[in-house]
Write a protein that holds these residues in place. Structure first.
Motif, PDB file in Angstrom:
ATOM      1  N   HIS A  94      -2.669   0.665   8.017  1.00  0.00           N
ATOM      2  CA  HIS A  94      -2.089   2.147   8.390  1.00  0.00           C
ATOM      3  C   HIS A  94      -1.498   2.753   9.541  1.00  0.00           C
ATOM      4  CE1 HIS A  94      -3.735  -0.364  11.756  1.00  0.00           C
ATOM      5  NE2 HIS A  94      -3.868  -1.435  11.357  1.00  0.00           N
ATOM      6  N   CYS A  95      -0.791   1.593   9.491  1.00  0.00           N
ATOM      7  CA  CYS A  95       0.481   2.477  10.246  1.00  0.00           C
ATOM      8  C   CYS A  95       1.396   3.615   9.298  1.00  0.00           C
ATOM      9  CB  CYS A  95       1.792   1.094  10.538  1.00  0.00           C
ATOM     10  SG  CYS A  95       2.607   0.868   8.824  1.00  0.00           S
ATOM     11  N   GLU A  96       1.748   4.318  10.057  1.00  0.00           N
ATOM     12  CA  GLU A  96       2.925   5.503   9.906  1.00  0.00           C
ATOM     13  C   GLU A  96       3.779   4.825   8.288  1.00  0.00           C
ATOM     14  OE1 GLU A  96       7.180   7.317  11.254  1.00  0.00           O
ATOM     15  OE2 GLU A  96       6.040   6.451  12.605  1.00  0.00           O
ATOM     16  N   ARG A 100       2.836   7.139   4.999  1.00  0.00           N
ATOM     17  CA  ARG A 100       4.080   7.315   3.643  1.00  0.00           C
ATOM     18  C   ARG A 100       4.102   6.618   2.936  1.00  0.00           C
ATOM     19  NH1 ARG A 100       9.170   8.794   8.907  1.00  0.00           N
ATOM     20  NH2 ARG A 100       7.333   9.395   9.808  1.00  0.00           N
ATOM     21  N   GLY A 101       3.545   5.652   1.822  1.00  0.00           N
ATOM     22  CA  GLY A 101       3.922   5.221   0.635  1.00  0.00           C
ATOM     23  C   GLY A 101       4.794   3.833   1.373  1.00  0.00           C
ATOM     24  N   HIS A 102       4.907   3.045   2.559  1.00  0.00           N
ATOM     25  CA  HIS A 102       6.472   2.185   2.340  1.00  0.00           C
ATOM     26  C   HIS A 102       5.459   0.709   2.938  1.00  0.00           C
ATOM     27  CE1 HIS A 102       9.034   5.037   1.342  1.00  0.00           C
ATOM     28  NE2 HIS A 102       8.728   5.992   2.341  1.00  0.00           N
ATOM     29  N   PRO A 103       4.953  -0.020   2.498  1.00  0.00           N
ATOM     30  CA  PRO A 103       3.956  -1.158   2.393  1.00  0.00           C
ATOM     31  C   PRO A 103       5.012  -2.102   2.878  1.00  0.00           C
ATOM     32  CG  PRO A 103       3.836  -0.551   0.659  1.00  0.00           C
ATOM     33  CD  PRO A 103       4.387   0.879   0.589  1.00  0.00           C
ATOM     34  N   PHE A 282      19.541   0.050   3.348  1.00  0.00           N
ATOM     35  CA  PHE A 282      19.460  -1.769   3.038  1.00  0.00           C
ATOM     36  C   PHE A 282      17.668  -2.274   2.091  1.00  0.00           C
ATOM     37  CE2 PHE A 282      22.319  -0.836   6.169  1.00  0.00           C
ATOM     38  CZ  PHE A 282      22.772  -1.886   6.626  1.00  0.00           C
ATOM     39  N   ALA A 283      17.488  -2.358   1.124  1.00  0.00           N
ATOM     40  CA  ALA A 283      16.863  -2.709   0.252  1.00  0.00           C
ATOM     41  C   ALA A 283      15.548  -4.062   1.413  1.00  0.00           C
ATOM     42  CB  ALA A 283      17.114  -3.569  -0.653  1.00  0.00           C
ATOM     43  N   ARG A 284      14.641  -3.903   1.737  1.00  0.00           N
ATOM     44  CA  ARG A 284      13.663  -4.745   2.099  1.00  0.00           C
ATOM     45  C   ARG A 284      12.748  -5.076   1.546  1.00  0.00           C
ATOM     46  NH1 ARG A 284      11.841  -7.319   6.526  1.00  0.00           N
ATOM     47  NH2 ARG A 284       9.892  -7.924   6.705  1.00  0.00           N
ATOM     48  N   ARG A 285      12.672  -6.489   0.498  1.00  0.00           N
ATOM     49  CA  ARG A 285      11.182  -6.945  -0.484  1.00  0.00           C
ATOM     50  C   ARG A 285      11.051  -5.859  -1.152  1.00  0.00           C
ATOM     51  NH1 ARG A 285       7.624  -8.166   5.296  1.00  0.00           N
ATOM     52  NH2 ARG A 285       8.328 -10.474   5.184  1.00  0.00           N
ATOM     53  N   MET A 286      10.127  -4.909  -1.534  1.00  0.00           N
ATOM     54  CA  MET A 286       9.614  -3.575  -2.865  1.00  0.00           C
ATOM     55  C   MET A 286       8.282  -3.430  -2.521  1.00  0.00           C
ATOM     56  SD  MET A 286       8.605  -6.459  -5.872  1.00  0.00           S
ATOM     57  CE  MET A 286       7.390  -7.945  -4.909  1.00  0.00           C
ATOM     58  N   GLY A 287       8.106  -2.142  -3.046  1.00  0.00           N
ATOM     59  CA  GLY A 287       7.237  -1.559  -3.182  1.00  0.00           C
ATOM     60  C   GLY A 287       5.916  -2.116  -3.504  1.00  0.00           C
ATOM     61  N   GLU A 288       5.443  -0.969  -4.914  1.00  0.00           N
ATOM     62  CA  GLU A 288       3.919  -1.164  -5.892  1.00  0.00           C
ATOM     63  C   GLU A 288       4.544  -1.269  -7.072  1.00  0.00           C
ATOM     64  OE1 GLU A 288       1.248  -1.883  -4.884  1.00  0.00           O
ATOM     65  OE2 GLU A 288       1.284  -1.202  -2.843  1.00  0.00           O
ATOM     66  N   VAL A 289       5.847  -2.874  -7.412  1.00  0.00           N
ATOM     67  CA  VAL A 289       6.684  -2.947  -8.294  1.00  0.00           C
ATOM     68  C   VAL A 289       5.528  -3.194  -9.997  1.00  0.00           C
ATOM     69  CG1 VAL A 289       8.548  -1.956  -7.665  1.00  0.00           C
ATOM     70  CG2 VAL A 289       8.157  -3.854  -7.674  1.00  0.00           C
ATOM     71  N   TYR A 290       4.258  -4.346  -9.476  1.00  0.00           N
ATOM     72  CA  TYR A 290       4.466  -5.601 -10.211  1.00  0.00           C
ATOM     73  C   TYR A 290       4.478  -5.294 -11.960  1.00  0.00           C
ATOM     74  CZ  TYR A 290       4.223  -9.607  -7.252  1.00  0.00           C
ATOM     75  OH  TYR A 290       4.608 -10.487  -6.292  1.00  0.00           O
TER      76      TYR A 290
END
Length: 346
Positions: A94-96, A100-103, A282-290
């Protein structure tokens, strides 16, 4: 009582009894099949933390893992004993940044295996049902573990946006760099130039499709007549990684930084980057990529097994951490089996 590997501080890892907490609402218990030793786990071991994620008391690392359900999970059509993967990232939703689609950028994240949240280097673990990832029946615990680092590689290549047949430099041929190399090939990139100071990692990069391999950024500059490549992806643990990525990049080029530097600091001559007019991400972790990670492994487009050089039980895990920290010859990716190697599957 279960057992687990604990990190108490820099260069202090040990196996001890572990009191498994009670499960909460919406959680499911799994028997850990296997867990990967990630570069970030190694940073907790070598440096005692990563940025604000500091080891203040003994904690259990491990966020790359798969395991066996201890109960039926009807909402996902899964039964007790099914092998599943787990997405370690529990974003707030629920944060900004989540909206925006960047968990992966959520500042309120609860990340399994990052202090203060215990991870999976133990025999059993409670995880949110929402983070369970169903797997094809033919998958092994090894494949389940490798989906998370593969997801990091997919996210990095998504950020890089390689152009068809574009020349790319990959700095660092550890597990993430080797996965990035393979995802780049699947995405249609052209000649891939890969560098790493360790010979056995360079050999693996060549086996997995690198056109040329070398020891350092100097090799890339020589191969490209000092022009550099239009795209550079950095996946090292070196404080000089950012600098080397700049030196490997062509004027007007793009850089994606994936690695976490030892000591949590970079050394960078600013003029080299500024005069090239570089675009840097910069890359941090990942999104919905499984789903894509599963498809790449199931379809044979990414070989995750070849880079797994060591598979050990829990009692051998502290020495495995030390060997990785010392850059012992032959080590690329290690998997730990808290319940014994008999559960490694195919």
């Amino acid at each position: 009582m279960s057992r687990a590997l604990f990190i108490r501080g820099a260069h202090d890892a040990y196996v001890a009894p572990f009191n498994l907490r009670e499960g909460g609402p919406g959680e499911v218990l799994i028997d850990v099949g296997a867990v990967g030793l990630c570069g970030s786990d190694l940073h907790y071991f070598k440096d005692g933390g990563i940025g604000s994620a500091v080891v203040k008391e003994p904690f259990v690392p491990g966020h790359e893992f798969g395991g066996y359900l201890c109960e039926d999970l009807g909402e996902l059509g899964l039964t007790r004993g099914a092998l599943v993967a787990v997405d370690p990232n529990k974003a707030c939703g629920h944060c900004e940044f989540c909206e925006r689609g960047h968990p992966n950028l959520c500042p309120n994240v609860e990340f399994i295996g990052a202090p203060p949240f215990n991870g999976a280097m133990t025999e059993r673990i409670w995880v949110p049902k929402s983070q369970i990832v169903p797997l094809p029946q033919q998958f092994s615990p090894l494949a389940a573990v490798m989906l998370e680092p593969l997801g990091v590689a997919i996210h990095a290549v998504d950020l890089a946006k390689p152009r068809l047949l574009e020349q790319v430099a990959v700095l660092g041929c550890g597990p993430i760099g080797l996965l990035i190399l393979q995802v780049l090939k699947a995405a249609g990139a052209g000649e891939i130039l890969a560098v790493d100071p360790q010979e056995h990692r360079r050999a693996m990069a060549a086996r997995l499709g690198a056109a040329r391999t070398g020891e350092s950024v100097d090799d890339i500059r020589e191969w490209t007549k000092r022009e550099g490549t239009p795209l550079v992806i950095e996946a090292t643990n070196s404080p000089l990684g950012f600098r080397d990525a700049v030196l490997a990049a062509k004027i007007g080029g793009r850089i994606v930084l994936v690695g976490i530097p030892d000591g949590d600091s970079y050394t960078l001559p600013a003029a080299e980057a500024r005069r090239r007019g570089l675009k840097i991400k910069f890359a941090r972790r990942m999104g919905e990529v499984y789903p894509r990670a599963i498809e790449l492994v199931a379809g044979g487009k990414v070989d995750v097994a070849s880079m797994v050089t060591h598979q050990v039980g829990l009692d051998e895990a502290p020495d495995t951490f030390r060997n990785h920290a010392d850059n012992a010859p032959g080590y690329i990716k290690s998997l730990i089996y808290p319940n014994g190697l008999s559960k490694q599957g195919g």
